[in-house]
Structures are given as structure tokens and as C-alpha cells.
Design an enzyme around this catalytic site. Structure first.
Site, mmCIF file in Angstrom:
data_model
loop_
_atom_site.group_PDB
_atom_site.id
_atom_site.type_symbol
_atom_site.label_atom_id
_atom_site.label_comp_id
_atom_site.label_asym_id
_atom_site.label_seq_id
_atom_site.Cartn_x
_atom_site.Cartn_y
_atom_site.Cartn_z
ATOM 1 N N PRO A 90 0.809 -1.224 0.000
ATOM 2 C CG PRO A 90 -0.824 -1.545 1.643
ATOM 3 C CD PRO A 90 0.487 -2.083 1.164
ATOM 4 C CD GLU A 117 0.175 -4.260 11.244
ATOM 5 O OE1 GLU A 117 0.106 -3.021 11.178
ATOM 6 O OE2 GLU A 117 -0.833 -4.993 11.375
ATOM 7 N NE ARG A 155 -5.048 -5.947 -21.852
ATOM 8 C CZ ARG A 155 -5.376 -5.070 -22.785
ATOM 9 N NH1 ARG A 155 -4.667 -3.961 -22.905
ATOM 10 N NH2 ARG A 155 -6.388 -5.280 -23.595
ATOM 11 C CG ASP A 170 -6.615 -1.240 -24.391
ATOM 12 O OD1 ASP A 170 -7.640 -1.412 -25.053
ATOM 13 O OD2 ASP A 170 -5.880 -2.166 -24.007
#
Length: 248
Positions: A90, A117, A155, A170
Site C-alpha cells: 500500500p 501486518e 497483454r 486502450d
């Protein structure tokens, strides 16, 4: 390209890397996948890979030795001295299409998927080359985030998609959101395909698509327009869009 994943839950990747675009890319030899359970490198008789944090506090922290040993063993087996070693975290750099294109140029990627954690800080400081976050929210582990990154990278490999232009046009690849798409039937429940797409005039169609792409980006993600190169054609279309909206 070689992609390896270090995880405590290798079974999560079984279906993902063996189906759809990823599975076909593997079958064609475009990408070679490896999934490693780093619990196999635990020195504990119980297979522990985590421990309580020094200084106290809640939660458990992933130990450095199983992960270091797993990566070093992988490098020795694959003969790659400098793979891109990615920590799903994160706190990492926010993932975007630009980074997908950057990673797609690498020969070997190694993903480390954590739980608990957090990681022992020495993993960040002395092993990984990149820390990546797929968004400002918390998941149970790094596996789902790694799958997202892997899919977006594979991809982009030549031959991975049936139509090579798909990756080029895209959303985000051009810096803009993609224009609307339509297919048969031309009239569905009274909702008709725009006439210009049925005209066969390719130059006008491309102009319409660019204008619709700009319009959609302006409405939904206006901050993206600040990052693109504004050609004379784009400037002209933006003026048209603004005039149409003011007259609506």
C-alpha cells in the site's frame, strides 16, 4: 518474458495464469510463469514465515530470510542476476498504464505478495527494486494486486492479443479515455449506432473517435487532459466540445 510470483497462496494463481490472455500467452511461449510458495524456504520446523515485531505492537511481520532465500534460489536457477523485484505494498508507487508499459519491456519480473501486518524493512531496503500499490485501499494480501499488474503487463507483449492495435488504443495508453464502441445490430430497441460510424469515411470516423475520447475524458477524468500533448486538432476539438456543451 519470465514472471515469477512469491506467495503463501500459490493456488490463487492457478486459474488466472492458465486462462484467457495469460493462458494463451503462456501456451505461445510469450511468457513463462512460475509460482513459488516461500513458506518452503522457512527454517522453522512449523514452516513459520512471520514473527512478532520488535518494539511491540499488533500483528505479525514477514521475516526476511525466507523471502531472501526464495529470491536468491530463483535467481540461481533462472540465471538472471538483475530481475525487477516488485513488492506489492500500500505504500508503493501508484500503478498506472505508464508503469505497465515500463515493466512490459523487462525480461524478468518477480512479484512478492505479502500478508499480515507488513514486511521486515530489510526486504524493502536490500532486496526489492520497486514497491507498487494498485490503489488507496487495503487488501488481505498482495496476490490480487499482483494479478492486476501481471495481466496489464502480459497483454502488452507482442503477440499476446489477437489484435495488436487493441493495446495501443486502450484507455490510458493514449493518455485519454477510450471512445465509445458499437457493433451489430445498427438499431437495437430504437437505440441507433451513430451515422458516422456507418459512413465508411475513415478520416471522419477517426476524428469522431478522437472527439468522443476527448469528451469522455473531459467529463470523467479531466486531470488527464493536463498530461497530454495538445495538437492543433485536439485544441480545435476541445473548443468544439466546449461550445456544444455551452449551447446544450
Amino acid at each position: 518474458m519470465r514472471i515469477d510470483v512469491l506467495t503463501l497462496f500459490p493456488e490463487m494463481f492457478t486459474g488466472v495464469i492458465s486462462t484467457s490472455i495469460l493462458g494463451k500467452a503462456a501456451e505461445r511461449g510469450i511468457v513463462d510463469f512460475g509460482v513459488i510458495n516461500f513458506r518452503d524456504y522457512s527454517k522453522s520446523k512449523h514452516g513459520n514465515v512471520d514473527d512478532t515485531p520488535y518494539g511491540g505492537g499488533g500483528g505479525m511481520v514477514l521475516k526476511p530470510d525466507p523471502i531472501f532465500d526464495a529470491v536468491e534460489d530463483l535467481q540461481a536457477r533462472e540465471g538472471t542476476s538483475k530481475p525487477r523485484i516488485i513488492l506489492m505494498c500500500p505504500q508503493g508507487r501508484r500503478y498506472d498504464q505508464k508503469m505497465a508499459e515500463e515493466l512490459a519491456r523487462e525480461e524478468h519480473l518477480v512479484f512478492i505478495c505479502g500478508h499480515y501486518e507488513g514486511y521486515d524493512e530489510r526486504i524493502r531496503e536490500h532486496l526489492v527494486t520497486d514497491e507498487i500499490s494498485i490503489g488507496d485501499y487495503v487488501l488481505t494480501g498482495g496476490e490480487l494486486g499482483a494479478m492486476v499488474v501481471i495481466d496489464s503487463v502480459v497483454r502488452l507483449q507482442p503477440g499476446a492479443l489477437g489484435n495488436e492495435m487493441s493495446a495501443v488504443t486502450d484507455s490510458f495508453s493514449t493518455g485519454l479515455l477510450e471512445h465509445p464502441h458499437y457493433t451489430r445490430p445498427a438499431d437495437f430497441r430504437g437505440w441507433k449506432v451513430p451515422d458516422i460510424l456507418l459512413s465508411g469515411h475513415h478520416a471522419n470516423i477517426e476524428r469522431w473517435r478522437l472527439k468522443e475520447s476527448l469528451k469522455r475524458t473531459l467529463q470523467r477524468r479531466p486531470e488527464l487532459l493536463e498530461k497530454i500533448e495538445k495538437t492543433k486538432e485536439i485544441e480545435k476539438l476541445l473548443i468544439e466540445i466546449q461550445q456544444e456543451e455551452s449551447n446544450a
